[in-house]
Design a protein around this motif. Structure first.
Motif, PDB file in Angstrom:
ATOM      1  N   VAL A  39      -6.513   3.521   3.916  1.00 62.31           N
ATOM      2  CA  VAL A  39      -6.863   2.134   4.222  1.00 62.31           C
ATOM      3  C   VAL A  39      -8.048   2.172   5.178  1.00 62.31           C
ATOM      4  O   VAL A  39      -7.967   2.755   6.253  1.00 62.31           O
ATOM      5  N   HIS A  40      -9.147   1.562   4.765  1.00 69.30           N
ATOM      6  CA  HIS A  40     -10.321   1.453   5.630  1.00 69.30           C
ATOM      7  C   HIS A  40     -10.278   0.084   6.303  1.00 69.30           C
ATOM      8  O   HIS A  40     -10.575  -0.929   5.688  1.00 69.30           O
ATOM      9  N   VAL A  79       0.833  -1.207   0.000  1.00 68.81           N
ATOM     10  CA  VAL A  79       0.000   0.000   0.000  1.00 68.81           C
ATOM     11  C   VAL A  79       0.865   1.254   0.000  1.00 68.81           C
ATOM     12  O   VAL A  79       0.591   2.209  -0.733  1.00 68.81           O
ATOM     13  N   GLU A  80       1.925   1.248   0.793  1.00 66.89           N
ATOM     14  CA  GLU A  80       2.753   2.459   0.895  1.00 66.89           C
ATOM     15  C   GLU A  80       3.525   2.785  -0.391  1.00 66.89           C
ATOM     16  O   GLU A  80       4.130   3.846  -0.499  1.00 66.89           O
ATOM     17  N   ASP A  81       3.472   1.894  -1.398  1.00 72.26           N
ATOM     18  CA  ASP A  81       4.144   2.157  -2.676  1.00 72.26           C
ATOM     19  C   ASP A  81       3.185   2.636  -3.761  1.00 72.26           C
ATOM     20  O   ASP A  81       3.570   2.761  -4.927  1.00 72.26           O
ATOM     21  N   ASP A 119      -5.010  12.244   9.374  1.00 72.91           N
ATOM     22  CA  ASP A 119      -3.637  11.753   9.211  1.00 72.91           C
ATOM     23  C   ASP A 119      -3.585  10.398   8.522  1.00 72.91           C
ATOM     24  O   ASP A 119      -2.533  10.000   8.004  1.00 72.91           O
ATOM     25  N   GLU A 120      -4.702   9.663   8.507  1.00 75.71           N
ATOM     26  CA  GLU A 120      -4.739   8.351   7.852  1.00 75.71           C
ATOM     27  C   GLU A 120      -4.919   8.488   6.344  1.00 75.71           C
ATOM     28  O   GLU A 120      -4.708   7.529   5.603  1.00 75.71           O
ATOM     29  N   PHE A 130     -15.508  16.288  -2.069  1.00 67.89           N
ATOM     30  CA  PHE A 130     -16.393  15.353  -1.370  1.00 67.89           C
ATOM     31  C   PHE A 130     -15.679  14.016  -1.144  1.00 67.89           C
ATOM     32  O   PHE A 130     -15.719  13.464  -0.048  1.00 67.89           O
ATOM     33  N   LEU A 131     -15.035  13.493  -2.182  1.00 73.71           N
ATOM     34  CA  LEU A 131     -14.336  12.212  -2.050  1.00 73.71           C
ATOM     35  C   LEU A 131     -13.230  12.301  -1.008  1.00 73.71           C
ATOM     36  O   LEU A 131     -13.047  11.387  -0.196  1.00 73.71           O
ATOM     37  N   TYR A 132     -12.502  13.386  -0.997  1.00 75.59           N
ATOM     38  CA  TYR A 132     -11.429  13.617  -0.034  1.00 75.59           C
ATOM     39  C   TYR A 132     -11.968  13.519   1.390  1.00 75.59           C
ATOM     40  O   TYR A 132     -11.370  12.891   2.264  1.00 75.59           O
ATOM     41  N   GLU A 133     -13.134  14.107   1.623  1.00 72.87           N
ATOM     42  CA  GLU A 133     -13.761  14.044   2.943  1.00 72.87           C
ATOM     43  C   GLU A 133     -14.384  12.667   3.200  1.00 72.87           C
ATOM     44  O   GLU A 133     -14.378  12.173   4.322  1.00 72.87           O
ATOM     45  N   TYR A 134     -14.909  12.043   2.149  1.00 77.61           N
ATOM     46  CA  TYR A 134     -15.485  10.698   2.310  1.00 77.61           C
ATOM     47  C   TYR A 134     -14.414   9.700   2.748  1.00 77.61           C
ATOM     48  O   TYR A 134     -14.690   8.782   3.517  1.00 77.61           O
ATOM     49  N   PHE A 135     -13.200   9.883   2.274  1.00 77.08           N
ATOM     50  CA  PHE A 135     -12.112   8.966   2.646  1.00 77.08           C
ATOM     51  C   PHE A 135     -12.030   8.811   4.162  1.00 77.08           C
ATOM     52  O   PHE A 135     -11.706   7.747   4.654  1.00 77.08           O
TER      53      PHE A 135
END
Length: 188
Positions: free
Chosen positions: A58-59, A43-45, A133-134, A110-115
């Motif tokens: 990551v949810h 994920v970090e790549d 921060d996530e 909206f997507l940025y906040e939905y994350f």
């Protein structure tokens, strides 16, 4: 008869192309959902693979309507320099591994906040509120470029009000002093 049949086939093919083009619109921003265990890269790549501005999260704390934990998944979006089709977006997201879902993004803010589930709908549904921060932004992504006019106006009003208060309270009489204040408080 043969010429007429070829013409009909040609018209049908043309219409099919039109339908395909209409159903595969171009967009600059696309989002995907992947499962970490189906990804071919850590994920970090993600930033190294996608090589364009974007963001992911990551949810791992989501729950279904029954209260049972949902499978850990990764939301990611990428910003292209120009519009690309669903097919192109899917192709690039597949470089991360098996893709569960790809969608065109109509509202980046909206997507940025939905994350992080910081939307009215997510809050009403009682979804876990992730920490900002996530949310990992990469390759120079800056949400300020995508803020709505209303959000930008509110921010501008806030900065103007704070600057005017500073001018009055501190007897500022030249632009350099005001500029130094603005850089200290709001960054430069």
């Amino acid at each position: 008869k043969r010429a007429k049949r070829e013409h009909i086939t040609s018209v049908k093919s043309h219409r099919l192309k039109e339908v395909f083009i209409m159903s595969d619109p171009k967009a600059r921003v696309w989002t995907a959902v992947l499962y970490p265990e189906s990804m071919t890269v850590p994920v970090e790549d993600i930033d190294e693979v996608l090589q364009s501005p974007g963001c992911y999260i990551v949810h791992d704390k989501d729950k279904g309507k029954d209260g049972e934990p949902l499978k850990t998944h990764v939301h990611v979006f990428k910003v292209w320099n120009g519009g690309v089709t669903y097919s192109k977006a899917l192709e690039e997201f597949k470089e991360l591994g098996e893709v569960n879902k790809v969608e065109r993004v109509k509202n980046v803010e909206f997507l940025y906040e939905y994350f992080i589930h910081n939307t009215e709908k997510a809050k009403k549904a009682g979804q876990y509120l992730y920490s900002p921060d996530e949310r990992i932004c990469f390759n120079g992504f800056n949400i300020a470029r995508y803020e709505s006019k209303e959000t930008s106006t509110e921010r501008t009003d806030e900065i103007t009000e704070a600057s005017c208060s500073y001018i009055v309270q501190n007897g500022v009489s030249n632009f350099i002093d005001l500029y130094a204040y603005a850089v200290a408080v709001y960054g430069g």
